[in-house]
Each structure stands twice: as C-alpha cells, then as structure tokens.
Design a protein around this motif. Structure first.
Motif, PDB file in Angstrom:
ATOM      1  N   LYS A 235      43.033  56.895 -46.391  1.00 17.38           N
ATOM      2  CA  LYS A 235      43.147  58.328 -46.687  1.00 17.38           C
ATOM      3  C   LYS A 235      41.912  58.882 -47.394  1.00 17.38           C
ATOM      4  O   LYS A 235      41.638  60.088 -47.326  1.00 17.38           O
ATOM      5  CB  LYS A 235      44.399  58.594 -47.512  1.00 17.38           C
ATOM      6  CG  LYS A 235      44.394  57.956 -48.889  1.00 17.38           C
ATOM      7  CD  LYS A 235      45.690  58.260 -49.625  1.00 17.38           C
ATOM      8  CE  LYS A 235      45.698  57.614 -51.016  1.00 17.38           C
ATOM      9  NZ  LYS A 235      46.959  57.904 -51.731  1.00 17.38           N
ATOM     10  N   ALA A 236      41.145  58.028 -48.047  1.00 13.96           N
ATOM     11  CA  ALA A 236      39.970  58.503 -48.791  1.00 13.96           C
ATOM     12  C   ALA A 236      38.767  58.756 -47.890  1.00 13.96           C
ATOM     13  O   ALA A 236      37.766  59.325 -48.337  1.00 13.96           O
ATOM     14  CB  ALA A 236      39.601  57.482 -49.867  1.00 13.96           C
ATOM     15  N   TYR A 237      38.853  58.343 -46.633  1.00 12.30           N
ATOM     16  CA  TYR A 237      37.702  58.431 -45.737  1.00 12.30           C
ATOM     17  C   TYR A 237      37.881  59.573 -44.741  1.00 12.30           C
ATOM     18  O   TYR A 237      38.977  59.812 -44.217  1.00 12.30           O
ATOM     19  CB  TYR A 237      37.515  57.118 -44.969  1.00 12.30           C
ATOM     20  CG  TYR A 237      37.198  55.951 -45.871  1.00 12.30           C
ATOM     21  CD1 TYR A 237      35.899  55.721 -46.316  1.00 12.30           C
ATOM     22  CD2 TYR A 237      38.210  55.094 -46.301  1.00 12.30           C
ATOM     23  CE1 TYR A 237      35.612  54.648 -47.148  1.00 12.30           C
ATOM     24  CE2 TYR A 237      37.933  54.018 -47.137  1.00 12.30           C
ATOM     25  CZ  TYR A 237      36.631  53.805 -47.561  1.00 12.30           C
ATOM     26  OH  TYR A 237      36.350  52.758 -48.397  1.00 12.30           O
ATOM     27  N   ASP A 238      36.787  60.262 -44.440  1.00 13.42           N
ATOM     28  CA  ASP A 238      36.806  61.303 -43.414  1.00 13.42           C
ATOM     29  C   ASP A 238      36.964  60.662 -42.042  1.00 13.42           C
ATOM     30  O   ASP A 238      36.366  59.615 -41.747  1.00 13.42           O
ATOM     31  CB  ASP A 238      35.518  62.119 -43.455  1.00 13.42           C
ATOM     32  CG  ASP A 238      35.404  62.942 -44.721  1.00 13.42           C
ATOM     33  OD1 ASP A 238      36.457  63.299 -45.281  1.00 13.42           O
ATOM     34  OD2 ASP A 238      34.260  63.207 -45.153  1.00 13.42           O
ATOM     35  N   LYS A 239      37.762  61.304 -41.203  1.00 12.80           N
ATOM     36  CA  LYS A 239      38.039  60.761 -39.867  1.00 12.80           C
ATOM     37  C   LYS A 239      37.291  61.567 -38.808  1.00 12.80           C
ATOM     38  O   LYS A 239      37.118  62.785 -38.937  1.00 12.80           O
ATOM     39  CB  LYS A 239      39.540  60.816 -39.556  1.00 12.80           C
ATOM     40  CG  LYS A 239      40.474  60.346 -40.678  1.00 12.80           C
ATOM     41  CD  LYS A 239      40.328  58.889 -40.985  1.00 12.80           C
ATOM     42  CE  LYS A 239      41.427  58.380 -41.911  1.00 12.80           C
ATOM     43  NZ  LYS A 239      41.559  59.088 -43.185  1.00 12.80           N
ATOM     44  N   LEU A 240      36.874  60.866 -37.761  1.00 18.93           N
ATOM     45  CA  LEU A 240      36.356  61.533 -36.571  1.00 18.93           C
ATOM     46  C   LEU A 240      37.527  61.999 -35.717  1.00 18.93           C
ATOM     47  O   LEU A 240      38.639  61.484 -35.831  1.00 18.93           O
ATOM     48  CB  LEU A 240      35.495  60.568 -35.751  1.00 18.93           C
ATOM     49  CG  LEU A 240      34.136  60.174 -36.328  1.00 18.93           C
ATOM     50  CD1 LEU A 240      33.527  59.049 -35.507  1.00 18.93           C
ATOM     51  CD2 LEU A 240      33.192  61.362 -36.376  1.00 18.93           C
ATOM     52  N   ALA A 241      37.286  62.966 -34.863  1.00 23.73           N
ATOM     53  CA  ALA A 241      38.295  63.340 -33.880  1.00 23.73           C
ATOM     54  C   ALA A 241      38.514  62.163 -32.942  1.00 23.73           C
ATOM     55  O   ALA A 241      37.571  61.489 -32.526  1.00 23.73           O
ATOM     56  CB  ALA A 241      37.829  64.563 -33.089  1.00 23.73           C
ATOM     57  N   SER A 242      39.778  61.887 -32.620  1.00 20.33           N
ATOM     58  CA  SER A 242      40.104  60.756 -31.751  1.00 20.33           C
ATOM     59  C   SER A 242      41.479  60.968 -31.152  1.00 20.33           C
ATOM     60  O   SER A 242      42.237  61.833 -31.623  1.00 20.33           O
ATOM     61  CB  SER A 242      40.083  59.449 -32.557  1.00 20.33           C
ATOM     62  OG  SER A 242      41.110  59.440 -33.527  1.00 20.33           O
ATOM     63  N   PRO A 243      41.830  60.201 -30.113  1.00 15.11           N
ATOM     64  CA  PRO A 243      43.199  60.277 -29.597  1.00 15.11           C
ATOM     65  C   PRO A 243      44.214  59.991 -30.705  1.00 15.11           C
ATOM     66  O   PRO A 243      43.914  59.259 -31.657  1.00 15.11           O
ATOM     67  CB  PRO A 243      43.228  59.177 -28.522  1.00 15.11           C
ATOM     68  CG  PRO A 243      41.802  59.022 -28.113  1.00 15.11           C
ATOM     69  CD  PRO A 243      40.993  59.274 -29.347  1.00 15.11           C
ATOM     70  N   ALA A 244      45.431  60.555 -30.574  1.00 15.36           N
ATOM     71  CA  ALA A 244      46.429  60.489 -31.646  1.00 15.36           C
ATOM     72  C   ALA A 244      46.816  59.059 -32.017  1.00 15.36           C
ATOM     73  O   ALA A 244      47.250  58.815 -33.148  1.00 15.36           O
ATOM     74  CB  ALA A 244      47.666  61.290 -31.245  1.00 15.36           C
TER      75      ALA A 244
END
Length: 298
Positions: A235-244
């Motif tokens: 949860k502390a890390y930024d996520k890239l857009a990706s499939p669900a």
C-alpha cells in the motif's frame, strides 16, 4: 550509420462519412530494418492505417515513399482463394513460377512444413495451414517493406507460437522492414523493436520499445498477482496502471527494486520482473494520454 527512410506519414486524416477513423499529426517515419508493432483496441485505426498506405481508402494528408506498390508486401487478416485447384497450383499461379524450378519457394515450403498441404484444396486447410500458405506468398516477394495484419488471429497458442518463431528466425538477419498489427503482446515482444500505439484513431505514441518502456514504466517493473493481502502489503508504493488481476510497481532505481523484491521475498510472494512488457507500455501510455486529454478539457 544513417538508415534510409522507407515511409513517412504526416497530417493524415481518414474519414468514413462524418466519422474520423484515423488522424496522424506528427510525422511517423519507418526506416530500413524497423520492426514496428502496431497496437490498439478494436476500432483504433490499425487496419485503416495499412489500407491508407496501400491506397485502398481515401485520405487527406501525406504518405510519402520511394517504394512502388510492387515493393510493399501485405498479409491481410482475411484471404480467400479459389477451390478449383490444389494449393500448389494456386501458389504457382499467383507467384508465376513452378515449384519444381524455384529453389527459394521450395525452401519456404519446407521451412513452413507445408509439403503435405500442397495437394489439398484451400478450403480443406486448417487455420494455421491457411496462414502459412499466405505467409509463404508474402515472403516470396522479399519486399523491402512488409505489412502483417493479425497474422496469427484465430489460431491456438501452440500454433501461434510456432508460426511466430518461424517468422523471427526468417527475418533475423534481413534488412527488411516489417509493420505487424497484433493484439498478442507476447508476439510483438519477439518481433517488434518499435511500437506505434493507436487509440480511437489517434496516435498515443511512437518510438523504440525500450524508450517507451522507460518513459511510461520506468527502469524496470515488478508484476505480481493481485490479492487483498498483496495490496495491503504494497500500500505504501505507487502502482502503475495494469489489468485488475495484477499489481505492477515501477522501479526507477536499483535501490527501489531491491526494497520491493526484498519485501516480497520476505512474505513468500511470487513476482516477475520486466524491462520490455508491451502490455504495461500500452496500458500506461493510454492512461497518460487520457490524463492529458482531461487536463486539456479543464
């Protein structure tokens, strides 16, 4: 060494009635030796682009090439041939040569393991055999520029993989330029060194695969299966857009990558690392384009 530009496209617009099917503003240059993967969802303008280049649809704008139409080979998604004769005779009639007298054609027939199909009628060929037949016709042209439109569409995974491996091997040491329309990212991983990303008839981006990955995904990407547990863990890390069903994390530095992988290993979480993932490039390039569009609408 500077490479020759085989094709340039600029300020191109294709309309079907009142609908704009394709609009390319900034120049798209295809150079000698380029292997361009053309990607986008259905209706993005991929096949329209090929038809424009071949002069099969009306367009406004500039498509410039020193090549003649005879120097551009094309594999279209749907092909039908007469059923009045065996595929061998269709092949010889189209190519205007005899198989027995043409060593290159013999090599291609053998290379694609097509010998047992030569006596069959076209309608009796399987989907994979029909694709191999058309690819042999296309490759016989030895064209400086070749378009492949969904060359493995409708084939099972094993047949697709074998066909792509054959294509990769055939073109490996050649200067031919290829433009490959495909929605199978794993095929383009093997075939393409550049990507043209289209969305709703507009260019999202165009460039070398490695440069686009770095632009939209970072130095490397860690990819893992989405679960509530892994989501909470990261949860502390930024996520890239990706499939669900996936979580994708950009690693801009080696230190960030070590931090993330150490955390995953400590919790026995399986992951993969990528520096070329085309699906990630496509997904995040589209996301950036949408964000720019929203910003421009404000």
């Amino acid at each position: 060494m500077e490479r020759e530009v085989l094709l340039s496209i600029e300020n191109l617009t294709v309309r079907y009635g009142k609908e704009t099917a394709l609009q390319i503003e900034s120049p798209i240059l295809i150079e000698e030796g380029d292997r361009v993967g053309i990607i986008g969802s259905n209706g993005a303008g991929k096949s329209t682009l090929i038809r424009s280049i071949l002069g099969l649809v009306n367009y406004q704008g500039n498509i410039c090439t020193k090549l003649t139409l005879e120097q551009i080979a094309t594999h279209m998604q749907f092909n039908e041939y007469t059923d009045a004769m065996a595929t061998r005779h269709i092949m010889e009639a189209i190519l205007q040569t005899r198989l027995a007298h043409n060593q290159k054609l013999q090599e291609l027939v053998e290379y694609f393991e097509f010998e047992d199909c030569l006596r069959k009628k076209y309608s009796k060929l399987s989907g994979g055999q029909k694709q191999r037949f058309t690819i042999i016709l296309v490759m016989m042209q030895d064209a400086p520029l070749t378009f492949y439109d969904e060359v493995t569409s409708g084939l099972d995974f094993e047949t697709r993989q074998k066909l792509v491996e054959k294509m990769v091997s055939w073109y490996q040491d050649k200067d031919s330029s290829l433009c490959i329309v495909s929605h199978y990212y794993e095929e383009l991983e093997q075939l393409a060194n550049k990507l043209l990303i289209l969305d709703h008839g507009r260019v999202v981006d165009y460039g070398r695969k490695e440069a686009l990955f770095h632009k939209y995904c970072g130095r490397a990407v860690i990819i893992l299966k989405y679960t509530e547990e892994t989501e909470a863990l990261l949860k502390a890390y930024d996520k890239l857009a990706s499939p669900a069903y996936l979580i994708a994390l950009s690693c801009e530095t080696q230190e960030k990558e070590r931090e993330i992988t150490s955390l995953l290993l400590a919790h026995n979480v399986d992951y993969t690392r990528s520096t070329t993932d085309i699906e990630m490039i496509y997904t995040n390039a589209k996301m950036c384009a949408k964000n720019r569009q929203r910003g421009g609408e404000r």
